[in-house]
Design a protein around this motif. Structure first.
Motif, PDB file in Angstrom:
ATOM      1  N   UNK A 184       0.831  -1.198   0.000  1.00  0.00           N
ATOM      2  CA  UNK A 184       0.000   0.000   0.000  1.00  0.00           C
ATOM      3  C   UNK A 184       0.864   1.246   0.000  1.00  0.00           C
ATOM      4  N   UNK A 185       1.937   1.217   0.776  1.00  0.00           N
ATOM      5  CA  UNK A 185       2.848   2.364   0.837  1.00  0.00           C
ATOM      6  C   UNK A 185       3.481   2.613  -0.526  1.00  0.00           C
ATOM      7  N   UNK A 186       3.928   1.547  -1.181  1.00  0.00           N
ATOM      8  CA  UNK A 186       4.542   1.686  -2.504  1.00  0.00           C
ATOM      9  C   UNK A 186       3.530   2.204  -3.517  1.00  0.00           C
ATOM     10  N   UNK A 187       2.314   1.681  -3.457  1.00  0.00           N
ATOM     11  CA  UNK A 187       1.272   2.132  -4.376  1.00  0.00           C
ATOM     12  C   UNK A 187       0.994   3.622  -4.193  1.00  0.00           C
ATOM     13  N   UNK A 188       0.956   4.070  -2.945  1.00  0.00           N
ATOM     14  CA  UNK A 188       0.729   5.489  -2.664  1.00  0.00           C
ATOM     15  C   UNK A 188       1.863   6.355  -3.205  1.00  0.00           C
ATOM     16  N   UNK A 189       3.043   5.751  -3.355  1.00  0.00           N
ATOM     17  CA  UNK A 189       4.207   6.460  -3.892  1.00  0.00           C
ATOM     18  C   UNK A 189       4.312   6.308  -5.413  1.00  0.00           C
ATOM     19  N   UNK A 190       3.277   5.698  -6.020  1.00  0.00           N
ATOM     20  CA  UNK A 190       3.240   5.450  -7.470  1.00  0.00           C
ATOM     21  C   UNK A 190       4.361   4.526  -7.935  1.00  0.00           C
ATOM     22  N   UNK A 191       4.782   3.630  -7.061  1.00  0.00           N
ATOM     23  CA  UNK A 191       5.732   2.577  -7.429  1.00  0.00           C
ATOM     24  C   UNK A 191       4.908   1.358  -7.820  1.00  0.00           C
ATOM     25  N   UNK A 192       5.064   0.835  -9.030  1.00  0.00           N
ATOM     26  CA  UNK A 192       4.189  -0.240  -9.503  1.00  0.00           C
ATOM     27  C   UNK A 192       4.342  -1.527  -8.705  1.00  0.00           C
ATOM     28  N   UNK A 193       3.225  -2.051  -8.246  1.00  0.00           N
ATOM     29  CA  UNK A 193       3.215  -3.310  -7.490  1.00  0.00           C
ATOM     30  C   UNK A 193       2.089  -4.193  -8.008  1.00  0.00           C
TER      31      UNK A 193
END
Length: 528
Positions: free
Chosen positions: A515-524
């Motif tokens: 969720x943290x990565x997604x919020x940072x626009x890092x593709x997961x």
């Protein structure tokens, strides 16, 4: 009834487990006539194209396969099983007869991105096909390959996938389907695709469509260090700078099969088992780890890697087993990749010293049969500070933003063996480059200085190694919070990040990381 064409390569246990999980039964092809008698034929292929075609010819499977396909009977080819439908491959020099159902050949990726293409990627759907029924456009599938098909007839293209450029990731003509990705390793989306193949009465595609999928994800990998404790029980443990004992006892953080299942449900993209138990005699007799793989693969449908003991052995009776024998048994038990640690250092030392490949090392033998994507090199380096690069010739020395105890502004990363207890005269960059040349397909990059510290990944180490190789790199050691995962992906080109203790102790859940990565626009890969 699903008929499985198992020609003896790689992990077919997972595809059998997936079919059985869906309520199906599996019959394995034993003779050429079994192919003609199949109701629905499933052909998973792993490894080397040339080796596959050679075996299919030896077993006299080519002609009955071609006949089955020409009759437009239900067929699903996976990875090499799809590539086999075409006229040949750039990695095949045998001259053996191919199936040649579709015009076109299999070609190696031509890209500056890491090869093999390893990870979760989306698909762009080009036909309205029943096999994709119930699968949304955001779904991602697991890829692990260096070659892709190039059809002459574009009408057979079912999906494309973007990896620097668009390549064909699945094909379909009538009831004949092939996927470059592995449905049995693609979580819920892959299981749904397999279910559609098994249950849809009419598999034939409908009208052309153009639905775009998502791109390549960064991978989050859960690592389980497995060893026997003082009571003989196999447990997951975790060390602080490689020391797994606490108050005299081995830390017990849970049972490996249970933890692996939990991480799958929480959204781990891969699971790695590192067997750090000293082998009593020979790893194939170390049955608990074989059992761990077999039991895990029944319910965990993401890639599994195992490390520990992937080397040549002579048992107490004088019988010799090669590293390839060991790896093959692990693959047949449910593993998708094997990780080689200390032995890789010794192999690389000899290679760097002589400049010659022997063809007999564990790295070379395994990659020759299963291709380089099956071989992971686990590097355990530690920092060595120097006042100037001249103090550490010929090692790869880098400037550092973290001065040493005597204010040194340079360092190199010394490789270690025996669980970090013995340093060697080889640096991490040289080891990674040598192992790539020998046939490794991925680097698992640990760092003794950061292990168990929760202070974040060593970005300087990761950048130094990543810039030196063209294969994927997994960042490991030091993760203590969600921000550390974002930091490594934002400041390095690492394809994946691995953690252990913070997941085991539930200090940082995998869902929170994603969720943290997604919020940072890092593709997961989204958790479904």
């Amino acid at each position: 009834m699903i008929t499985l064409l198992d020609y003896g390569a790689g992990n077919v246990r997972s595809i059998i487990n997936a079919v059985e999980k869906l309520g199906g039964t599996v019959k394995t092809v034993q003779t050429p006539s079994d192919i003609q008698d199949a109701e629905r034929l499933l052909f998973p292929g792993v490894g080397n194209y040339e080796n596959m075609i050679k075996i299919l010819n030896q077993k006299q499977y080519i002609r009955p396969l071609r006949g089955y396909l020409q009759a437009d009977r239900p067929f699903l080819g996976i990875c090499l099983g799809m590539q086999a439908l075409f006229e040949g491959s750039e990695e095949d020099f045998s001259g053996n007869e191919s199936i040649g159902l579709f015009k076109g050949r299999v070609k190696r990726f031509k890209t500056a991105l890491a090869v093999p293409h390893i990870g979760w990627n989306g698909v762009n759907l080009k036909k309205d096909s029943p096999v994709f029924r119930g699968i949304g456009p955001d779904a991602k599938f697991y890829f692990v390959h260096s070659y892709h098909v190039v059809p002459e007839d574009e009408s057979v293209i079912l999906t494309t996938t973007d990896y620097d450029y668009a390549f064909v990731s699945s094909v379909q003509k009538g009831n004949i389907i092939g996927t470059q990705f592995h449905p049995e390793k693609s979580g819920a989306a892959g299981i749904r695709l397999l279910e559609n193949f098994m249950t849809q009465e009419n598999l034939k595609p409908g009208k052309p469509i153009d639905i775009r999928g998502k791109g390549l994800s960064k991978r989050i990998i859960a690592c389980l260090d497995v060893r026997a404790n003082d009571h003989g029980d196999l447990v997951v443990t975790k060390g602080d700078q490689y020391d797994v004992r606490q108050e005299g006892d081995v830390r017990n953080l849970g049972k490996p099969v249970d933890l692996a299942g939990r991480y799958y449900e929480e959204g781990a993209d891969e699971i790695t088992f590192l067997n750090i138990t000293g082998f009593r005699d020979f790893p194939l007799k170390d049955m608990p780890m074989i059992k761990v793989l077999e039991e895990t693969s029944k319910n965990v449908f993401v890639p599994l890697t195992i490390g520990g003991g992937i080397r040549d052995y002579t048992d107490s009776k004088g019988k010799t087993y090669t590293a390839l024998d060991v790896a093959s048994q692990y693959f047949r038990s449910g593993a998708d990749k094997v990780s080689i640690g200390s032995d890789a250092v010794l192999i690389a030392e000899e290679y760097v010293k002589t400049g010659k490949k022997t063809g007999t090392s564990s790295i070379e033998r395994i990659s020759r049969v299963y291709r380089n994507q099956a071989v992971v090199i686990s590097i355990d380096p530690r920092r060595v500070y120097v006042a100037s690069p001249d103090e550490a010739k010929p090692h790869h020395v880098i400037p550092t933003q973290f001065p040493g105890p005597d204010n040194e502004s340079w360092c190199w990363y010394q490789c270690t063996v025996k669980g970090g207890r013995e340093g060697r005269d080889m640096d991490a960059v040289t080891l990674a480059k040598a192992c790539e040349e020998l046939g490794a397909g991925e680097i698992l990059l640990n760092c003794i200085d950061r292990d168990g510290t929760n202070s974040g990944f060593d970005l300087e180490l990761i950048n130094a190694v990543k810039k030196a190789v063209s294969i994927p790199v997994i960042a490991s050691s030091g993760a203590g919070c969600e921000a550390h995962f974002a930091e490594v992906f934002e400041n390095t080109d690492a394809e994946a990040a691995l953690a252990a203790g913070i997941f085991h102790r539930k200090e940082v859940p995998i869902r929170s990381v994603k969720q943290y990565l997604s919020d940072k626009n890092i593709p997961i890969r989204a958790i479904i």
